[in-house]
Design an enzyme around this catalytic site. Sequence first.
Site, mmCIF file in Angstrom:
data_model
loop_
_atom_site.group_PDB
_atom_site.id
_atom_site.type_symbol
_atom_site.label_atom_id
_atom_site.label_comp_id
_atom_site.label_asym_id
_atom_site.label_seq_id
_atom_site.Cartn_x
_atom_site.Cartn_y
_atom_site.Cartn_z
ATOM 1 C CG ASP A 10 5.895 -6.411 4.585
ATOM 2 O OD1 ASP A 10 6.188 -6.165 5.819
ATOM 3 O OD2 ASP A 10 6.003 -7.656 4.272
ATOM 4 C CB CYS A 11 2.697 -2.213 0.606
ATOM 5 S SG CYS A 11 1.928 -0.965 -0.784
ATOM 6 N N GLY A 12 3.718 0.709 2.115
ATOM 7 C CA GLY A 12 3.525 2.185 2.430
ATOM 8 C C GLY A 12 2.071 2.607 1.736
#
Length: 139
Positions: A10-12
């Site tokens: 979920d983390c770019g």
Amino acid sequence: MNATIYHNPDCGTSRNTLALIRHAGIEPTVIEYLKAPPSREQLVGLITEAGLTPREVLREKGTPFADLGLGEASVTQEAMIDAMLEHPILINRPFVVTPLGTRLCRPSEVVLDILPPLTRPFVKEDGEVVIDNDGHRLR
């Protein structure tokens, strides 16, 4: 070369780091640390090998950091480790381990320090150029 990434999909930043590793031709071991948190020994090892302190690894945004009082000067490193083990979302990400070292890859380009040199262009998911068409690292 082998590599391991402690990843949050979920983390770019984590996604870009994983993409850079794969761009280097390496299929890493991907550990989704929120589902499979590291042990105390593994977490302390990652922090130590990266040359960081527990405070430098604590993530504040979107975590129970403030609710747990982790910003207080009196919080010990041991208490910070305990909090990260109890609430893995407090572990900043992504950590990457290769034979060339261990890094907390924030920003994602930090991973380039522990990968073989890349010569092909690479653009992050937001359009930022990391390696240009001439193979030069821009950051």
